[in-house]
Design a protein around this motif. Sequence first.
Motif, mmCIF file in Angstrom:
data_model
loop_
_atom_site.group_PDB
_atom_site.id
_atom_site.type_symbol
_atom_site.label_atom_id
_atom_site.label_comp_id
_atom_site.label_asym_id
_atom_site.label_seq_id
_atom_site.Cartn_x
_atom_site.Cartn_y
_atom_site.Cartn_z
ATOM 1 N N GLU A 111 0.826 -1.213 0.000
ATOM 2 C CA GLU A 111 0.000 0.000 0.000
ATOM 3 C C GLU A 111 0.853 1.253 0.000
ATOM 4 N N GLU A 112 2.003 1.199 0.738
ATOM 5 C CA GLU A 112 2.838 2.390 0.863
ATOM 6 C C GLU A 112 3.607 2.686 -0.429
ATOM 7 N N GLU A 114 2.901 1.809 -4.111
ATOM 8 C CA GLU A 114 2.146 1.283 -5.240
ATOM 9 C C GLU A 114 2.976 1.421 -6.506
ATOM 10 N N ALA A 120 -4.637 1.291 -7.975
ATOM 11 C CA ALA A 120 -4.777 0.725 -6.638
ATOM 12 C C ALA A 120 -5.866 -0.329 -6.651
ATOM 13 N N PRO A 211 -9.006 11.226 3.399
ATOM 14 C CA PRO A 211 -7.996 10.394 2.737
ATOM 15 C C PRO A 211 -6.758 11.180 2.366
ATOM 16 N N SER A 212 -5.606 10.528 2.461
ATOM 17 C CA SER A 212 -4.358 11.183 2.070
ATOM 18 C C SER A 212 -3.653 10.425 0.951
ATOM 19 N N GLY A 213 -4.199 9.275 0.552
ATOM 20 C CA GLY A 213 -3.571 8.483 -0.496
ATOM 21 C C GLY A 213 -3.881 9.011 -1.882
ATOM 22 N N THR A 219 -5.557 5.440 3.617
ATOM 23 C CA THR A 219 -4.410 4.587 3.935
ATOM 24 C C THR A 219 -4.468 4.143 5.388
ATOM 25 N N ASP A 222 -4.028 6.984 7.770
ATOM 26 C CA ASP A 222 -5.250 7.760 7.987
ATOM 27 C C ASP A 222 -6.106 7.117 9.076
#
Length: 489
Positions: A111-112, A114, A120, A211-213, A219, A222
């Motif tokens: 996830e960190e 990609e 995603a 969200p910050s992704g 994420t 978050d």
Amino acid sequence: MTASTANAQRFREFKMPDVGEGLTEAEILKWYVKPGDTVTDGQVVCEVETAKAAVELPIPYDGVVHELTFGEGVTVDVGTAIISVDTDPGAGPAPAPATVQTPPEAAKAEEEAEPQGRQAVLVGYGAAPSSTKRRARKPQAGVPAQPEPVSAALQAELNGRTAPAPAAPVTPAVTPVANGAGVGAVGRPLAKPPVRKLAKDLGIDLATIVPSGPDGIITREDVHAAAAPAAAPAPAAAAAVPTPVAPAETGVVNAAARERRVPVKGVRKATAQAMVSSAFTAPHVTEFITVDVTRTMKLVQELKQDPDMAGLRVNPLLLVARAFLVAIKRHPEVNASWDEAQQEIVYKDYVNLGIAAATPRGLIVPNIKDAGAKTLPQLAEELGDLVATAREGKTSPAAMTGGTVTITNVGVFGVDTGTPILNPGESAILAFGAVKLQPWVHKGKVKARQVTTLALSFDHRLIDGELGSKLLADIAAVLERPKRLITWG
């Protein structure tokens, strides 16, 4: 025959079975095979942990492993496909397997970071190659059709840092709106399965998280930020406030950074639920008695030298178990269960003796079937096998069902006694405390004797005070003078 039917016959799915009685899920502990491996009918392919035990699962097909649907550490619902087997590998190339679902810890690195060129992975969708242009999401009321890049100021707020003053005008930041940015076309916040599970475990509503992704995806960070309000970023108006002094300088301890959270699952979850249910369903009564067991301890040493007991585990617990069974034989009314649905008491002519065992996965209570009908050597053999199997984590669900009474040996931890909670559906549980040298009046004189304390908890719907007291007194009487194993047994 259609192509889909042919594929269904060629690629056989094996679903998570209910290996107990009414279990709803199991965690995959270990895979013994990987895609491309040849398997045969009956071959063990993985080990899973249910709410009762760890169990090895055999595959019912011959062929080549095509896909492992879930990775190790993932909890899977009963009835969900966990592996597929190509039963006709010579029929041509097989389609590429789907992405394996992994536990939150394993998915964090993915996830960190990609990879470029793929989108995603969201709930219900596999990975898809990325094109130069993305299809615009369907606009929703009050929400831009395509989320704008987050401004430096807002990103710094999300990271808990003071934003540097921009040298030039920047793209306006997206103002978080309920069900807006970070929301899929069907109104669900965008997050990967491991993140959704983490939010569920922590009791966090994804709809409340900013969200910050990339592309408005929520994420793990978050979710953790939402779960720790004390560490939440300050409002935008406070951006100009000087950076606060580090906790080490102020003496303030950040408790959240020194805590660990472990999801409650498997055996520990089942035990917790069972104990709460038992404590608030069956009216417990606990009685205590302290007894001189010097003669019993001498008998243990003698039995260890007996040829008939050679190779068997002989210890005080064995004679406590035998004393319990002898006392139940003298008071068979205690061996019963309460049928709430039928409003009946069920008296049992057999005793399935449970032995509480502490294992790395938590407390389990396997039982010796029809223990009252076994000889002392047979009881010793079954007790030894039961303990060894439990320590290896190989106890089967069948071994933990149908118990009628239980013994918990708290004495091995140096504890004198306790107030044990009934195993659900059982009528009584006996706690065997530590055996210690204590001053005791013996034949009119104070002497050092080996003494222990017993505690008996029982269901007061089934066993009244008189019957419970007689049962406990008889157990103590046998342990005080073990020859009663012969005269009463």
